[in-house]
Motif scaffolding. Sequence first.
Motif, PDB file in Angstrom:
ATOM      1  N   THR A 193     -14.994  23.721  18.116  1.00 37.49           N
ATOM      2  CA  THR A 193     -15.051  23.581  19.578  1.00 37.49           C
ATOM      3  C   THR A 193     -14.559  22.216  20.026  1.00 37.49           C
ATOM      4  N   SER A 194     -14.732  21.202  19.190  1.00 43.58           N
ATOM      5  CA  SER A 194     -14.288  19.861  19.550  1.00 43.58           C
ATOM      6  C   SER A 194     -14.142  19.009  18.299  1.00 43.58           C
ATOM      7  N   LEU A 195     -13.373  17.914  18.425  1.00 45.10           N
ATOM      8  CA  LEU A 195     -13.250  16.936  17.357  1.00 45.10           C
ATOM      9  C   LEU A 195     -13.945  15.653  17.789  1.00 45.10           C
ATOM     10  N   ASP A 196     -14.849  15.185  16.962  1.00 43.42           N
ATOM     11  CA  ASP A 196     -15.539  13.931  17.247  1.00 43.42           C
ATOM     12  C   ASP A 196     -14.815  12.740  16.649  1.00 43.42           C
ATOM     13  N   VAL A 197     -14.150  12.964  15.508  1.00 43.13           N
ATOM     14  CA  VAL A 197     -13.473  11.878  14.791  1.00 43.13           C
ATOM     15  C   VAL A 197     -12.121  12.380  14.301  1.00 43.13           C
ATOM     16  N   LEU A 198     -11.098  11.571  14.504  1.00 47.60           N
ATOM     17  CA  LEU A 198      -9.782  11.803  13.896  1.00 47.60           C
ATOM     18  C   LEU A 198      -9.487  10.622  12.987  1.00 47.60           C
ATOM     19  N   VAL A 199      -9.245  10.904  11.715  1.00 49.00           N
ATOM     20  CA  VAL A 199      -8.833   9.862  10.770  1.00 49.00           C
ATOM     21  C   VAL A 199      -7.367  10.103  10.426  1.00 49.00           C
ATOM     22  N   ASN A 200      -6.498   9.270  10.964  1.00 47.36           N
ATOM     23  CA  ASN A 200      -5.060   9.345  10.684  1.00 47.36           C
ATOM     24  C   ASN A 200      -4.786   8.609   9.381  1.00 47.36           C
ATOM     25  N   ASN A 201      -4.885   9.355   8.285  1.00 40.40           N
ATOM     26  CA  ASN A 201      -4.747   8.754   6.966  1.00 40.40           C
ATOM     27  C   ASN A 201      -3.408   9.071   6.308  1.00 40.40           C
ATOM     28  N   ALA A 202      -2.777  10.179   6.670  1.00 39.35           N
ATOM     29  CA  ALA A 202      -1.529  10.578   6.016  1.00 39.35           C
ATOM     30  C   ALA A 202      -0.484   9.470   6.146  1.00 39.35           C
ATOM     31  N   GLY A 203       0.108   9.115   5.036  1.00 37.93           N
ATOM     32  CA  GLY A 203       1.107   8.055   5.044  1.00 37.93           C
ATOM     33  C   GLY A 203       1.596   7.789   3.631  1.00 37.93           C
ATOM     34  N   LEU A 204       2.681   7.055   3.518  1.00 35.01           N
ATOM     35  CA  LEU A 204       3.226   6.751   2.203  1.00 35.01           C
ATOM     36  C   LEU A 204       4.180   5.569   2.277  1.00 35.01           C
ATOM     37  N   ALA A 205       4.430   4.998   1.106  1.00 36.44           N
ATOM     38  CA  ALA A 205       5.476   3.979   0.934  1.00 36.44           C
ATOM     39  C   ALA A 205       6.439   4.489  -0.112  1.00 36.44           C
ATOM     40  N   LEU A 206       7.725   4.213   0.084  1.00 38.92           N
ATOM     41  CA  LEU A 206       8.749   4.639  -0.864  1.00 38.92           C
ATOM     42  C   LEU A 206       9.674   3.469  -1.173  1.00 38.92           C
ATOM     43  N   GLY A 207       9.632   3.019  -2.423  1.00 45.72           N
ATOM     44  CA  GLY A 207      10.537   1.967  -2.864  1.00 45.72           C
ATOM     45  C   GLY A 207      10.058   0.564  -2.582  1.00 45.72           C
ATOM     46  N   VAL A 208      10.541  -0.359  -3.401  1.00 42.09           N
ATOM     47  CA  VAL A 208      10.236  -1.786  -3.222  1.00 42.09           C
ATOM     48  C   VAL A 208      11.517  -2.614  -3.189  1.00 42.09           C
ATOM     49  N   GLU A 209      12.654  -1.918  -2.994  1.00 41.36           N
ATOM     50  CA  GLU A 209      13.924  -2.631  -2.921  1.00 41.36           C
ATOM     51  C   GLU A 209      14.009  -3.446  -1.637  1.00 41.36           C
ATOM     52  N   LYS A 210      14.770  -4.526  -1.681  1.00 38.97           N
ATOM     53  CA  LYS A 210      15.034  -5.280  -0.463  1.00 38.97           C
ATOM     54  C   LYS A 210      15.887  -4.431   0.478  1.00 38.97           C
ATOM     55  N   ALA A 211      15.853  -4.780   1.757  1.00 36.30           N
ATOM     56  CA  ALA A 211      16.458  -3.940   2.784  1.00 36.30           C
ATOM     57  C   ALA A 211      17.925  -3.614   2.487  1.00 36.30           C
ATOM     58  N   GLN A 212      18.654  -4.592   2.006  1.00 40.55           N
ATOM     59  CA  GLN A 212      20.084  -4.391   1.774  1.00 40.55           C
ATOM     60  C   GLN A 212      20.373  -3.479   0.592  1.00 40.55           C
ATOM     61  N   ALA A 236      18.006  -0.802  -0.108  1.00 42.66           N
ATOM     62  CA  ALA A 236      17.079   0.322   0.027  1.00 42.66           C
ATOM     63  C   ALA A 236      17.793   1.641   0.296  1.00 42.66           C
ATOM     64  N   ASN A 237      17.089   2.716   0.016  1.00 44.59           N
ATOM     65  CA  ASN A 237      17.561   4.072   0.264  1.00 44.59           C
ATOM     66  C   ASN A 237      17.206   4.458   1.700  1.00 44.59           C
ATOM     67  N   ALA A 238      18.209   4.765   2.503  1.00 43.67           N
ATOM     68  CA  ALA A 238      17.966   5.081   3.916  1.00 43.67           C
ATOM     69  C   ALA A 238      17.103   6.322   4.081  1.00 43.67           C
ATOM     70  N   ALA A 239      17.223   7.284   3.159  1.00 41.21           N
ATOM     71  CA  ALA A 239      16.399   8.495   3.244  1.00 41.21           C
ATOM     72  C   ALA A 239      14.922   8.149   3.081  1.00 41.21           C
ATOM     73  N   ASN A 240      14.618   7.160   2.245  1.00 37.21           N
ATOM     74  CA  ASN A 240      13.232   6.709   2.104  1.00 37.21           C
ATOM     75  C   ASN A 240      12.723   6.103   3.410  1.00 37.21           C
ATOM     76  N   TRP A 241      13.579   5.326   4.063  1.00 36.18           N
ATOM     77  CA  TRP A 241      13.193   4.746   5.360  1.00 36.18           C
ATOM     78  C   TRP A 241      12.874   5.848   6.356  1.00 36.18           C
ATOM     79  N   GLU A 242      13.736   6.868   6.417  1.00 37.01           N
ATOM     80  CA  GLU A 242      13.534   7.963   7.372  1.00 37.01           C
ATOM     81  C   GLU A 242      12.220   8.694   7.110  1.00 37.01           C
TER      82      GLU A 242
END
Length: 250
Positions: free
Chosen positions: A74-93, A95-101
Amino acid sequence: MKTALVTGASSGFGAAICRRLVAEGYAVVGTARRGDKLEALRAELGDNFMPVVMDVTEPASIDAAFAQIQQRCTSLDVLVNNAGLALGVEKAQQANAANWERMIATNVTGLALVTHRALPAMVAANRGLIINIGSTAGSVPYPGGNVYGATKAFVKQFSRNLRADLSGTRVRVTNIEPGLCSGTEFSMVRLDGNAEAVAELYRDVEAIRPQDIAETVAWVCQLPAHMNINSMEIMPVAQSYAALSVARNL
Protein backbone atom coordinates in the motif's frame (compact mmCIF):
# COMPACT_ATOMS: atom_id res chain seq x y z
CA MET A 1 4.42 -3.14 9.46
CA LYS A 2 6.66 -0.68 7.62
CA THR A 3 7.82 -1.44 4.08
CA ALA A 4 11.26 -0.81 2.60
CA LEU A 5 12.37 -1.06 -1.02
CA VAL A 6 16.04 -1.95 -1.52
CA THR A 7 17.58 -1.86 -5.00
CA GLY A 8 20.62 -3.96 -5.87
CA ALA A 9 19.41 -6.50 -3.32
CA SER A 10 20.97 -9.64 -4.80
CA SER A 11 24.37 -9.34 -3.08
CA GLY A 12 26.75 -7.15 -1.09
CA PHE A 13 25.33 -4.09 0.63
CA GLY A 14 21.84 -4.72 -0.74
CA ALA A 15 21.51 -8.27 0.58
CA ALA A 16 22.95 -7.26 3.96
CA ILE A 17 20.52 -4.33 4.19
CA CYS A 18 17.58 -6.62 3.36
CA ARG A 19 18.61 -9.05 6.09
CA ARG A 20 19.00 -6.29 8.64
CA LEU A 21 15.68 -4.59 7.87
CA VAL A 22 13.75 -7.86 7.92
CA ALA A 23 15.32 -8.52 11.33
CA GLU A 24 14.08 -5.07 12.38
CA GLY A 25 10.52 -6.05 11.47
CA TYR A 26 10.22 -4.47 8.04
CA ALA A 27 8.52 -5.97 5.03
CA VAL A 28 11.28 -5.66 2.46
CA VAL A 29 10.95 -5.49 -1.31
CA GLY A 30 14.30 -6.46 -2.81
CA THR A 31 14.99 -5.67 -6.46
CA ALA A 32 17.84 -6.69 -8.73
CA ARG A 33 18.52 -8.09 -12.19
CA ARG A 34 19.38 -11.59 -10.94
CA GLY A 35 16.13 -13.30 -10.03
CA ASP A 36 17.83 -16.50 -8.83
CA LYS A 37 19.78 -14.56 -6.19
CA LEU A 38 16.58 -12.85 -5.03
CA GLU A 39 14.79 -16.20 -4.76
CA ALA A 40 17.63 -17.55 -2.62
CA LEU A 41 17.25 -14.52 -0.36
CA ARG A 42 13.50 -15.12 -0.10
CA ALA A 43 14.17 -18.74 0.92
CA GLU A 44 16.44 -17.40 3.65
CA LEU A 45 14.31 -14.49 4.88
CA GLY A 46 10.77 -15.83 4.47
CA ASP A 47 7.49 -14.12 3.78
CA ASN A 48 8.64 -10.66 4.86
CA PHE A 49 10.92 -10.51 1.82
CA MET A 50 9.38 -9.87 -1.61
CA PRO A 51 11.71 -10.40 -4.61
CA VAL A 52 11.11 -8.28 -7.72
CA VAL A 53 13.30 -8.46 -10.80
CA MET A 54 14.21 -4.94 -11.93
CA ASP A 55 17.00 -3.48 -14.06
CA VAL A 56 17.44 0.16 -13.08
CA THR A 57 19.03 0.92 -16.46
CA GLU A 58 15.77 0.03 -18.26
CA PRO A 59 12.83 2.44 -17.71
CA ALA A 60 10.34 -0.22 -18.83
CA SER A 61 11.73 -2.60 -16.22
CA ILE A 62 11.33 0.06 -13.52
CA ASP A 63 7.73 0.67 -14.57
CA ALA A 64 6.92 -3.05 -14.54
CA ALA A 65 8.55 -3.53 -11.15
CA PHE A 66 6.66 -0.64 -9.57
CA ALA A 67 3.37 -1.94 -11.00
CA GLN A 68 4.10 -5.25 -9.28
CA ILE A 69 5.14 -3.56 -6.04
CA GLN A 70 2.02 -1.39 -5.93
CA GLN A 71 -0.18 -4.50 -6.21
CA ARG A 72 1.39 -5.91 -3.06
CA CYS A 73 2.31 -2.83 -0.99
CA THR A 74 0.00 0.00 0.00
CA SER A 75 2.92 2.35 0.63
CA LEU A 76 6.71 2.57 0.86
CA ASP A 77 8.18 3.90 4.08
CA VAL A 78 11.84 3.57 3.07
CA LEU A 79 13.64 3.56 -0.28
CA VAL A 80 17.27 2.45 -0.25
CA ASN A 81 18.91 3.35 -3.57
CA ASN A 82 21.75 0.85 -3.39
CA ALA A 83 22.07 -0.43 -6.97
CA GLY A 84 25.32 0.78 -8.45
CA LEU A 85 28.70 -0.28 -9.76
CA ALA A 86 32.20 0.78 -10.77
CA LEU A 87 33.90 -0.45 -13.92
CA GLY A 88 37.62 -0.10 -14.49
CA VAL A 89 40.43 1.83 -12.84
CA GLU A 90 42.03 3.21 -15.99
CA LYS A 91 42.76 6.91 -16.24
CA ALA A 92 40.24 8.88 -18.28
CA GLN A 93 42.36 8.99 -21.42
CA GLN A 94 42.60 5.19 -21.42
CA ALA A 95 39.11 4.28 -20.19
CA ASN A 96 36.44 2.29 -22.00
CA ALA A 97 33.58 4.61 -23.00
CA ALA A 98 31.05 1.76 -22.71
CA ASN A 99 32.02 1.39 -19.05
CA TRP A 100 31.38 5.11 -18.53
CA GLU A 101 27.95 4.80 -20.15
CA ARG A 102 26.99 1.84 -17.98
CA MET A 103 28.08 3.55 -14.75
CA ILE A 104 26.10 6.67 -15.63
CA ALA A 105 23.04 4.60 -16.61
CA THR A 106 23.12 2.69 -13.32
CA ASN A 107 24.47 5.10 -10.72
CA VAL A 108 22.89 8.30 -12.05
CA THR A 109 19.93 7.69 -14.36
CA GLY A 110 18.73 4.51 -12.65
CA LEU A 111 18.89 5.99 -9.17
CA ALA A 112 17.09 9.14 -10.32
CA LEU A 113 14.31 7.26 -12.11
CA VAL A 114 13.63 4.91 -9.19
CA THR A 115 13.46 7.92 -6.87
CA HIS A 116 11.12 9.67 -9.31
CA ARG A 117 8.73 6.72 -9.15
CA ALA A 118 8.77 6.39 -5.36
CA LEU A 119 8.73 10.03 -4.32
CA PRO A 120 5.21 11.27 -5.20
CA ALA A 121 3.52 8.70 -2.94
CA MET A 122 5.84 9.58 -0.07
CA VAL A 123 5.03 13.27 -0.49
CA ALA A 124 1.30 12.52 -0.68
CA ALA A 125 1.55 10.52 2.55
CA ASN A 126 3.80 13.23 4.05
CA ARG A 127 6.24 10.65 5.38
CA GLY A 128 9.07 8.49 4.15
CA LEU A 129 12.83 8.12 4.05
CA ILE A 130 15.12 7.92 1.03
CA ILE A 131 18.59 6.54 1.70
CA ASN A 132 21.05 6.88 -1.17
CA ILE A 133 24.23 4.82 -1.13
CA GLY A 134 26.91 7.20 -2.35
CA SER A 135 30.66 6.86 -1.87
CA THR A 136 33.65 8.71 -0.52
CA ALA A 137 34.65 8.77 -4.21
CA GLY A 138 31.99 11.46 -4.66
CA SER A 139 34.10 13.79 -2.54
CA VAL A 140 37.67 12.51 -2.75
CA PRO A 141 39.19 12.33 -6.27
CA TYR A 142 41.78 9.70 -7.13
CA PRO A 143 43.44 8.43 -10.33
CA GLY A 144 41.08 6.07 -12.15
CA GLY A 145 38.05 7.38 -10.27
CA ASN A 146 36.95 9.68 -13.13
CA VAL A 147 33.34 8.82 -14.08
CA TYR A 148 32.65 6.56 -11.09
CA GLY A 149 33.54 9.38 -8.71
CA ALA A 150 31.50 11.80 -10.79
CA THR A 151 28.42 9.56 -10.55
CA LYS A 152 28.75 9.48 -6.77
CA ALA A 153 29.18 13.26 -6.70
CA PHE A 154 25.84 13.33 -8.51
CA VAL A 155 24.33 11.19 -5.76
CA LYS A 156 25.64 13.62 -3.14
CA GLN A 157 24.23 16.71 -4.87
CA PHE A 158 20.99 14.98 -5.87
CA SER A 159 20.44 14.07 -2.20
CA ARG A 160 20.99 17.69 -1.17
CA ASN A 161 18.68 19.01 -3.87
CA LEU A 162 15.98 16.53 -2.86
CA ARG A 163 16.20 17.93 0.65
CA ALA A 164 15.67 21.42 -0.76
CA ASP A 165 12.67 20.34 -2.85
CA LEU A 166 11.15 18.42 0.06
CA SER A 167 11.28 21.36 2.43
CA GLY A 168 7.89 21.67 4.08
CA THR A 169 7.26 17.92 3.95
CA ARG A 170 8.18 15.17 6.40
CA VAL A 171 10.06 13.13 3.78
CA ARG A 172 13.69 12.66 4.75
CA VAL A 173 16.80 12.07 2.62
CA THR A 174 20.16 10.64 3.68
CA ASN A 175 23.32 10.03 1.64
CA ILE A 176 25.55 7.29 3.08
CA GLU A 177 29.10 7.43 1.68
CA PRO A 178 31.18 4.29 2.30
CA GLY A 179 34.89 4.06 1.74
CA LEU A 180 36.90 0.85 1.29
CA CYS A 181 34.61 -2.13 1.85
CA SER A 182 35.30 -5.84 1.47
CA GLY A 183 32.94 -8.80 1.31
CA THR A 184 31.07 -7.66 -1.81
CA GLU A 185 31.30 -8.21 -5.57
CA PHE A 186 32.17 -4.53 -6.09
CA SER A 187 35.93 -4.82 -6.61
CA MET A 188 35.68 -8.09 -8.53
CA VAL A 189 33.34 -6.38 -10.99
CA ARG A 190 35.43 -3.24 -11.13
CA LEU A 191 38.65 -5.15 -11.78
CA ASP A 192 37.01 -7.40 -14.40
CA GLY A 193 37.30 -10.60 -12.39
CA ASN A 194 41.00 -10.23 -11.56
CA ALA A 195 41.01 -12.10 -8.26
CA GLU A 196 44.72 -11.46 -7.70
CA ALA A 197 44.27 -7.69 -7.99
CA VAL A 198 41.26 -7.82 -5.67
CA ALA A 199 43.23 -9.80 -3.08
CA GLU A 200 46.05 -7.26 -3.27
CA LEU A 201 43.63 -4.38 -2.76
CA TYR A 202 42.44 -5.83 0.55
CA ARG A 203 45.77 -7.36 1.66
CA ASP A 204 46.40 -6.73 5.38
CA VAL A 205 43.49 -4.24 5.55
CA GLU A 206 40.51 -4.53 7.87
CA ALA A 207 37.95 -2.89 5.60
CA ILE A 208 34.37 -2.07 6.46
CA ARG A 209 31.85 -4.81 5.66
CA PRO A 210 28.36 -4.97 4.17
CA GLN A 211 27.01 -5.61 7.65
CA ASP A 212 28.46 -2.29 8.80
CA ILE A 213 26.57 -0.42 6.08
CA ALA A 214 23.41 -2.40 6.86
CA GLU A 215 23.77 -1.43 10.52
CA THR A 216 24.11 2.22 9.49
CA VAL A 217 20.97 2.02 7.33
CA ALA A 218 19.03 0.42 10.19
CA TRP A 219 20.21 3.16 12.57
CA VAL A 220 19.07 5.91 10.21
CA CYS A 221 15.70 4.18 9.79
CA GLN A 222 15.02 4.06 13.53
CA LEU A 223 15.78 7.72 14.24
CA PRO A 224 12.95 10.03 15.33
CA ALA A 225 10.90 11.39 12.44
CA HIS A 226 12.01 14.98 13.16
CA MET A 227 15.69 14.11 12.58
CA ASN A 228 17.36 14.10 9.15
CA ILE A 229 20.89 12.78 8.68
CA ASN A 230 21.93 14.68 5.57
CA SER A 231 25.07 12.67 4.87
CA MET A 232 27.39 10.22 6.58
CA GLU A 233 30.92 9.39 5.40
CA ILE A 234 32.23 6.03 6.61
CA MET A 235 35.78 4.69 6.23
CA PRO A 236 37.65 1.85 7.90
CA VAL A 237 40.23 3.03 10.42
CA ALA A 238 42.87 1.70 8.00
CA GLN A 239 41.83 4.18 5.29
CA SER A 240 42.41 7.91 5.36
CA TYR A 241 43.05 10.92 3.11
CA ALA A 242 46.20 11.24 1.00
CA ALA A 243 48.27 14.31 0.26
CA LEU A 244 47.66 16.26 -2.94
CA SER A 245 49.67 15.02 -5.89
CA VAL A 246 52.48 17.18 -7.24
CA ALA A 247 54.07 16.40 -10.62
CA ARG A 248 57.68 17.64 -10.88
CA ASN A 249 59.80 18.51 -13.90
CA LEU A 250 56.85 18.84 -16.28
